[in-house]
Design a protein around this motif. Structure first.
Motif, PDB file in Angstrom:
ATOM      1  N   LYS A  20      49.199  28.599   6.854  1.00 56.02           N
ATOM      2  CA  LYS A  20      49.321  29.957   6.300  1.00 56.02           C
ATOM      3  C   LYS A  20      49.782  29.934   4.849  1.00 56.02           C
ATOM      4  O   LYS A  20      49.204  30.593   3.987  1.00 56.02           O
ATOM      5  N   ILE A  31      45.418  34.674   6.018  1.00 59.76           N
ATOM      6  CA  ILE A  31      46.265  33.518   6.368  1.00 59.76           C
ATOM      7  C   ILE A  31      45.676  32.677   7.494  1.00 59.76           C
ATOM      8  O   ILE A  31      46.357  31.837   8.063  1.00 59.76           O
ATOM      9  N   THR A  32      44.404  32.909   7.831  1.00 58.82           N
ATOM     10  CA  THR A  32      43.858  32.139   8.946  1.00 58.82           C
ATOM     11  C   THR A  32      42.786  31.151   8.492  1.00 58.82           C
ATOM     12  O   THR A  32      42.109  31.346   7.495  1.00 58.82           O
ATOM     13  N   VAL A  33      42.678  30.068   9.273  1.00 57.22           N
ATOM     14  CA  VAL A  33      41.552  29.148   9.162  1.00 57.22           C
ATOM     15  C   VAL A  33      40.596  29.494  10.301  1.00 57.22           C
ATOM     16  O   VAL A  33      41.037  30.026  11.316  1.00 57.22           O
ATOM     17  N   PRO A  34      39.328  29.231  10.189  1.00 59.99           N
ATOM     18  CA  PRO A  34      38.639  28.552   9.099  1.00 59.99           C
ATOM     19  C   PRO A  34      38.592  29.377   7.813  1.00 59.99           C
ATOM     20  O   PRO A  34      38.534  30.609   7.855  1.00 59.99           O
ATOM     21  N   GLY A  45      37.468  33.406   8.166  1.00 59.37           N
ATOM     22  CA  GLY A  45      37.148  33.898   9.500  1.00 59.37           C
ATOM     23  C   GLY A  45      35.752  33.446   9.904  1.00 59.37           C
ATOM     24  O   GLY A  45      34.818  33.484   9.109  1.00 59.37           O
ATOM     25  N   THR A  46      35.635  33.026  11.151  1.00 60.87           N
ATOM     26  CA  THR A  46      34.355  32.530  11.661  1.00 60.87           C
ATOM     27  C   THR A  46      33.242  33.564  11.460  1.00 60.87           C
ATOM     28  O   THR A  46      32.141  33.232  11.028  1.00 60.87           O
ATOM     29  N   GLY A  47      33.554  34.831  11.782  1.00 64.41           N
ATOM     30  CA  GLY A  47      32.538  35.888  11.692  1.00 64.41           C
ATOM     31  C   GLY A  47      32.072  36.129  10.265  1.00 64.41           C
ATOM     32  O   GLY A  47      30.867  36.224   9.995  1.00 64.41           O
ATOM     33  N   ASP A  81      36.639  35.478  20.219  1.00 60.12           N
ATOM     34  CA  ASP A  81      37.679  35.509  19.187  1.00 60.12           C
ATOM     35  C   ASP A  81      39.016  36.024  19.725  1.00 60.12           C
ATOM     36  O   ASP A  81      40.056  35.709  19.157  1.00 60.12           O
ATOM     37  N   GLN A  85      40.159  33.020  23.162  1.00 62.80           N
ATOM     38  CA  GLN A  85      40.899  32.134  22.258  1.00 62.80           C
ATOM     39  C   GLN A  85      42.415  32.222  22.458  1.00 62.80           C
ATOM     40  O   GLN A  85      43.113  31.217  22.450  1.00 62.80           O
ATOM     41  N   ARG A  89      44.971  29.086  23.509  1.00 62.92           N
ATOM     42  CA  ARG A  89      46.016  28.621  22.591  1.00 62.92           C
ATOM     43  C   ARG A  89      47.392  28.660  23.221  1.00 62.92           C
ATOM     44  O   ARG A  89      48.187  27.748  23.053  1.00 62.92           O
ATOM     45  N   GLN A 175      31.972  30.887  18.396  1.00 64.78           N
ATOM     46  CA  GLN A 175      33.318  31.401  18.697  1.00 64.78           C
ATOM     47  C   GLN A 175      33.801  30.888  20.046  1.00 64.78           C
ATOM     48  O   GLN A 175      34.975  30.648  20.234  1.00 64.78           O
TER      49      GLN A 175
HETATM   50  N1  GSH Z   1      38.373  32.578  15.835  1.00 65.99           N
HETATM   51  C1  GSH Z   1      39.102  32.977  14.665  1.00 65.99           C
HETATM   52  C2  GSH Z   1      40.114  32.027  14.241  1.00 65.99           C
HETATM   53  C3  GSH Z   1      41.084  32.618  13.242  1.00 65.99           C
HETATM   54  C4  GSH Z   1      42.468  32.191  13.594  1.00 65.99           C
HETATM   55  O1  GSH Z   1      43.166  32.911  14.330  1.00 65.99           O
HETATM   56  N2  GSH Z   1      42.894  30.997  13.099  1.00 65.99           N
HETATM   57  C5  GSH Z   1      44.189  30.449  13.450  1.00 65.99           C
HETATM   58  C6  GSH Z   1      44.076  28.983  13.723  1.00 65.99           C
HETATM   59  S1  GSH Z   1      42.920  28.631  14.991  1.00 65.99           S
HETATM   60  C7  GSH Z   1      45.135  30.635  12.288  1.00 65.99           C
HETATM   61  O2  GSH Z   1      44.825  30.295  11.168  1.00 65.99           O
HETATM   62  N3  GSH Z   1      46.314  31.175  12.577  1.00 65.99           N
HETATM   63  C8  GSH Z   1      47.336  31.388  11.621  1.00 65.99           C
HETATM   64  C9  GSH Z   1      47.971  32.724  11.843  1.00 65.99           C
HETATM   65  O3  GSH Z   1      47.321  33.635  12.369  1.00 65.99           O
HETATM   66  O4  GSH Z   1      49.124  32.868  11.476  1.00 65.99           O
HETATM   67  C10 GSH Z   1      38.104  33.338  13.582  1.00 65.99           C
HETATM   68  O5  GSH Z   1      37.172  33.992  13.947  1.00 65.99           O
HETATM   69  O6  GSH Z   1      38.226  33.024  12.410  1.00 65.99           O
END
Ligand code: GSH
Length: 232
Positions: A20, A31-34, A45-47, A81, A85, A89, A175
């Motif tokens: 993040k 703040i998210t990957v990818p 975001g994947t989408g 998603d 998911q 997790r 996804q």
């Molecule tokens: N499936 C999601 C994955 C996005 C996601 O939630 N990524 C997580 C890691 S798998 C992340 O970066 N989390 C950090 C956070 O939300 O604080 C997408 O469509 O992009």
């Protein structure tokens, strides 16, 4: 998705939670990957990444142009998603909190830019934070495990009618399959997933996935999955 489009890329991996802050420093809006840098633009975001790749190189399409097919694929995309998911997790982080030894296996092949051993020194606080962020409480994990059989059936049904699992993977495949494949790194879950169409799809799309977690979940919590496997 980049490989499906035949677009060359360079991959960087980030430690969970730490990711993040790194994304912020790199100037990504979220703040998210990818997260992808493409021709100087930052896409997350994947989408969003899928839709941008479709604009850049329309074939093979990740989001179907046909409206009816797109609606079905987007419903499966949303399910992957969120519905799928999040419990996967929570289960994984619960397991890693219980036993941190398997954590190293999940870092195999990671392109972190620092030695894995050094990165793993931060494992304690990362596992604690990820457990909290992913609500990996006993109650939530128990509920997640009970919900898995119905979710696996839903995925099998989508494969059956061709929403996912086609020769050319779409955004919903991308996804759903990685979360299934991640779930299959847990010995507690793999037998309930692998023989099904859902499991076979995950293995086909993500043949190599780092990580292996030996049995750690309480057998009583796994009962809903066990009876499912027996019935199948
Ligand atoms: N499936 C999601 C994955 C996005 C996601 O939630 N990524 C997580 C890691 S798998 C992340 O970066 N989390 C950090 C956070 O939300 O604080 C997408 O469509 O992009």
């Amino acid at each position: 998705m980049l490989e499906a489009k035949g677009i060359p890329y360079k991959r960087t991996d980030l430690m969970p939670v730490v990711s993040k802050g790194v994304l912020r420093v790199l100037g990504f809006p979220g703040i998210t990957v990818p997260a992808l840098k493409l021709d100087g633009r930052k896409i997350q975001g994947t989408g969003e990444i899928a839709r941008e790749l479709d604009r850049l190189r329309p074939e093979p399409e990740l989001v179907p142009a046909d409206p009816e097919r797109r609606a079905a694929v987007e419903e499966a995309e949303r399910f992957g998603d969120t519905d799928l998911q999040e419990p996967v997790r929570a289960i994984l982080w619960w397991a890693l909190r219980k036993d941190k030894a398997p954590l190293r296996s999940y870092s195999e092949g990671a392109k972190l830019g620092i030695p894995i051993g050094l990165a793993l020194k931060t494992a304690g606080p990362i596992v604690a934070a990820a457990t909290r962020l992913n609500e990996a409480t006993d109650e939530n994990v128990r509920r997640s495990l009970a919900a898995l059989p119905a979710m696996l059936q839903k995925i099998d049904d989508w494969i059956e009618v061709g929403v996912i699992g086609g020769e050319q993977p779409n955004i919903a495949d991308f996804q759903i399959a990685p979360s299934l494949r991640l779930a299959m790194t847990l010995d507690d879950l793999r037998p309930a997933i692998e023989p099904r169409p859902a499991g076979q799809l995950a293995l086909r799309l993500v043949p190599d996935y780092p990580g292996h977690c030996p049995p750690v979940l309480p057998p009583a919590w796994l009962q809903p999955l066990r009876s499912e496997t027996a019935a199948a």
